[in-house]
Design an enzyme around this catalytic site. Sequence first.
Site, mmCIF file in Angstrom:
data_model
loop_
_atom_site.group_PDB
_atom_site.id
_atom_site.type_symbol
_atom_site.label_atom_id
_atom_site.label_comp_id
_atom_site.label_asym_id
_atom_site.label_seq_id
_atom_site.Cartn_x
_atom_site.Cartn_y
_atom_site.Cartn_z
ATOM 1 N N ARG A 18 -3.232 -7.819 -2.387
ATOM 2 C CA ARG A 18 -1.966 -8.007 -2.390
ATOM 3 C C ARG A 18 -1.172 -9.173 -3.303
ATOM 4 O O ARG A 18 -0.254 -9.757 -2.795
ATOM 5 C CB ARG A 18 -1.029 -8.104 -1.147
ATOM 6 C CG ARG A 18 -1.435 -6.743 -0.387
ATOM 7 C CD ARG A 18 -0.148 -5.869 -0.690
ATOM 8 N NE ARG A 18 -0.590 -4.419 -0.235
ATOM 9 C CZ ARG A 18 -0.047 -4.224 1.035
ATOM 10 N NH1 ARG A 18 0.613 -4.847 1.727
ATOM 11 N NH2 ARG A 18 -0.595 -2.928 1.462
ATOM 12 N N ARG A 22 5.448 -9.116 -2.765
ATOM 13 C CA ARG A 22 6.816 -9.923 -2.636
ATOM 14 C C ARG A 22 6.611 -11.281 -2.293
ATOM 15 O O ARG A 22 7.880 -12.145 -2.345
ATOM 16 C CB ARG A 22 7.316 -9.194 -0.926
ATOM 17 C CG ARG A 22 8.036 -7.978 -1.172
ATOM 18 C CD ARG A 22 8.070 -7.369 0.095
ATOM 19 N NE ARG A 22 7.015 -6.941 0.732
ATOM 20 C CZ ARG A 22 6.882 -6.365 1.979
ATOM 21 N NH1 ARG A 22 8.081 -6.048 2.572
ATOM 22 N NH2 ARG A 22 5.607 -6.072 2.326
ATOM 23 N N ARG A 31 11.218 -5.316 -9.464
ATOM 24 C CA ARG A 31 11.023 -4.099 -8.532
ATOM 25 C C ARG A 31 12.576 -3.695 -8.111
ATOM 26 O O ARG A 31 12.908 -2.352 -7.428
ATOM 27 C CB ARG A 31 10.264 -4.502 -7.182
ATOM 28 C CG ARG A 31 8.840 -3.905 -7.189
ATOM 29 C CD ARG A 31 8.865 -2.401 -6.786
ATOM 30 N NE ARG A 31 9.878 -1.697 -6.017
ATOM 31 C CZ ARG A 31 9.621 -1.930 -4.567
ATOM 32 N NH1 ARG A 31 8.618 -2.570 -4.178
ATOM 33 N NH2 ARG A 31 10.539 -1.189 -3.642
ATOM 34 N N ASP A 67 -0.654 2.138 -4.916
ATOM 35 C CA ASP A 67 -0.748 2.287 -3.563
ATOM 36 C C ASP A 67 -1.772 3.476 -2.882
ATOM 37 O O ASP A 67 -2.027 4.148 -3.696
ATOM 38 C CB ASP A 67 0.717 2.350 -2.538
ATOM 39 C CG ASP A 67 0.566 1.955 -1.166
ATOM 40 O OD1 ASP A 67 0.675 1.085 -0.918
ATOM 41 O OD2 ASP A 67 0.331 2.863 -0.428
ATOM 42 N N TYR A 144 -3.020 7.849 8.368
ATOM 43 C CA TYR A 144 -1.546 7.882 8.123
ATOM 44 C C TYR A 144 -1.300 9.327 8.544
ATOM 45 O O TYR A 144 0.126 9.648 8.854
ATOM 46 C CB TYR A 144 -1.232 7.045 6.881
ATOM 47 C CG TYR A 144 -0.998 6.021 6.498
ATOM 48 C CD1 TYR A 144 -0.160 5.196 7.211
ATOM 49 C CD2 TYR A 144 -2.089 5.191 6.064
ATOM 50 C CE1 TYR A 144 0.032 3.755 7.394
ATOM 51 C CE2 TYR A 144 -1.999 3.630 6.137
ATOM 52 C CZ TYR A 144 -1.018 3.158 6.631
ATOM 53 O OH TYR A 144 -0.915 1.563 6.577
HETATM 54 O O1 CP3 Z 1 -1.742 -6.527 -5.290
HETATM 55 C C1 CP3 Z 1 -2.514 -5.613 -4.948
HETATM 56 O O2 CP3 Z 1 -3.262 -5.698 -3.886
HETATM 57 C C2 CP3 Z 1 -2.373 -4.254 -5.593
HETATM 58 C C3 CP3 Z 1 -1.532 -3.417 -4.823
HETATM 59 C C4 CP3 Z 1 -1.653 -2.563 -3.641
HETATM 60 C C5 CP3 Z 1 -0.494 -2.331 -2.899
HETATM 61 N N1 CP3 Z 1 -0.983 -1.558 -1.841
HETATM 62 C C6 CP3 Z 1 0.986 -2.543 -3.296
HETATM 63 C C7 CP3 Z 1 1.714 -2.495 -2.013
HETATM 64 C C8 CP3 Z 1 -2.733 -2.419 -2.793
HETATM 65 C C9 CP3 Z 1 -4.209 -2.672 -3.332
HETATM 66 C C10 CP3 Z 1 -2.242 -1.622 -1.729
HETATM 67 C C11 CP3 Z 1 -3.333 -0.822 -0.935
HETATM 68 C C12 CP3 Z 1 -2.548 -0.548 0.403
HETATM 69 N N2 CP3 Z 1 -1.605 0.219 0.789
HETATM 70 C C13 CP3 Z 1 -3.418 -0.564 1.634
HETATM 71 C C14 CP3 Z 1 -5.020 -1.195 1.643
HETATM 72 C C15 CP3 Z 1 -4.894 -2.573 1.763
HETATM 73 C C16 CP3 Z 1 -4.383 -3.179 3.142
HETATM 74 O O3 CP3 Z 1 -3.303 -4.098 2.883
HETATM 75 O O4 CP3 Z 1 -4.705 -3.050 3.893
HETATM 76 C C17 CP3 Z 1 -2.571 -0.066 2.579
HETATM 77 C C18 CP3 Z 1 -3.028 -0.008 4.099
HETATM 78 C C19 CP3 Z 1 -1.452 0.333 2.015
HETATM 79 C C20 CP3 Z 1 -0.251 0.930 2.871
HETATM 80 C C21 CP3 Z 1 1.084 0.272 2.683
HETATM 81 N N3 CP3 Z 1 1.633 0.230 1.574
HETATM 82 C C22 CP3 Z 1 1.380 -0.697 3.538
HETATM 83 C C23 CP3 Z 1 0.825 -1.108 5.015
HETATM 84 C C24 CP3 Z 1 2.395 -1.484 3.053
HETATM 85 C C25 CP3 Z 1 3.203 -2.430 3.584
HETATM 86 C C26 CP3 Z 1 4.853 -2.095 3.901
HETATM 87 C C27 CP3 Z 1 5.403 -3.381 4.110
HETATM 88 O O5 CP3 Z 1 6.594 -3.318 3.514
HETATM 89 O O6 CP3 Z 1 5.068 -4.419 4.793
HETATM 90 C C28 CP3 Z 1 2.573 -0.613 1.615
HETATM 91 C C29 CP3 Z 1 3.511 -0.945 0.830
HETATM 92 C C30 CP3 Z 1 3.155 -1.638 -0.229
HETATM 93 N N4 CP3 Z 1 1.977 -1.663 -1.308
HETATM 94 C C31 CP3 Z 1 4.011 -3.056 -1.121
HETATM 95 C C32 CP3 Z 1 3.025 -3.331 -1.994
HETATM 96 C C33 CP3 Z 1 3.481 -4.622 -2.866
HETATM 97 C C34 CP3 Z 1 5.055 -3.639 -0.445
HETATM 98 C C35 CP3 Z 1 6.295 -3.130 -1.214
HETATM 99 C C36 CP3 Z 1 7.636 -3.812 -1.173
HETATM 100 O O7 CP3 Z 1 7.655 -4.615 -2.174
HETATM 101 O O8 CP3 Z 1 8.382 -3.374 -0.218
#
Ligand code: CP3
Length: 334
Positions: A18, A22, A31, A67, A144
């Site tokens: 990540r 943010r 974004r 994602d 999910y």
């Molecule tokens: O920088 C990186 O690591 C690459 C981008 C990345 C994202 N999601 C972007 C993202 C990666 C590798 C993921 C994988 C992902 N997504 C996982 C596996 C990794 C982990 O964290 O365990 C999982 C479980 C998800 C599902 C998911 N998507 C979650 C739990 C969330 C967070 C929700 C939140 O708002 O807290 C997301 C959204 C997400 N994916 C964001 C990002 C940058 C946040 C989006 C935003 O800016 O609002």
Amino acid sequence: MRAYSGERPEQLPVWFMRQAGRSLPEYKAARAGTAMLDACLQPELASEITLQPVRRHGVDAAIFFSDIVVPLKLAGVDVEIKPGVGPVMGAPVRTADDVARLREHTLTAADLEPVSQGVALTVAELGSTPLIGFAGAPFTLAAYLVEGGPSRDHLAARTLMHADPDTWRALTEWTADLTGAFLRAQVLAGASAAQLFDSWAGSLSLADYQAHVAAGSARALSHVADLGVRKVHFGTGTGELLAAMREVGADVVGVDYRIPLDEASRRIGGSTPVQGNIDPALLSAPWSVLEAHVRDVVERGRSAPGHVVNLGHGVPPTTDPEVLTRLVGLIHSL
Ligand code: CP3
């Protein structure tokens, strides 16, 4: 990439799960006004966001901004990412009929074009810095789908695997091929390594992992087996599962912050490179506390044949990005 192959390069490599997101003001600016999944499917934007942490922190790898639910979206499944919540499904998938309907969705190379383009644009900009492609593991995706959204214990998913193993198998074979195609598209477009995120596998017993989950993860990874890239496998709370997670076909095991790297390396047999495992909570602790912890992580990582430094889970959105930049300098100096 050399550390992923079990070598010890002159400088210890580091990237952060990540790292794009943010914690970066430039991410929030890029974004603004675009929904998360829409941003993932705009190749120029996804590429720009992928590059931001590389420019800012000088990390040794980029991870493609996307994602784990992107392939579901591209296959036409009703899914969105709610800010602060995570992936939410239009309807949960609970029965044999639900799974049969889900399996009617297909994912072609043409559907994956926005992903392939985003990767190709990024690789062209990155030069010698490698790009890591990634996908969600079949269990985490199925969790999910069955729960309909985020959950703590994944009860409905774990019930289904026991109550109706055939339906569970049909579901996870489908998620394995879907996520495998997503991963393969990234590698074909130029990603240098492939990471499978089984983020929620830690809710499983070892017996359930082996009986109901491992085959799907092996199947997902098999989609890139002929492409010659290193495969990294990561989950949280997986101390008891580490050896089983390696056995599904991983070349590198990602370790969360709950178990020290020397112990993790011992559990996986001592001949597999590891990735991890700085506790993300310490990113907001005083620098001296964080530094002592990072030095300990690096020291323990020396017991593995290769070590790529990372966090034990994703960068918290509240992290001061300057701490991450400083951390890269510290790790490179070690
Ligand atoms: O920088 C990186 O690591 C690459 C981008 C990345 C994202 N999601 C972007 C993202 C990666 C590798 C993921 C994988 C992902 N997504 C996982 C596996 C990794 C982990 O964290 O365990 C999982 C479980 C998800 C599902 C998911 N998507 C979650 C739990 C969330 C967070 C929700 C939140 O708002 O807290 C997301 C959204 C997400 N994916 C964001 C990002 C940058 C946040 C989006 C935003 O800016 O609002």
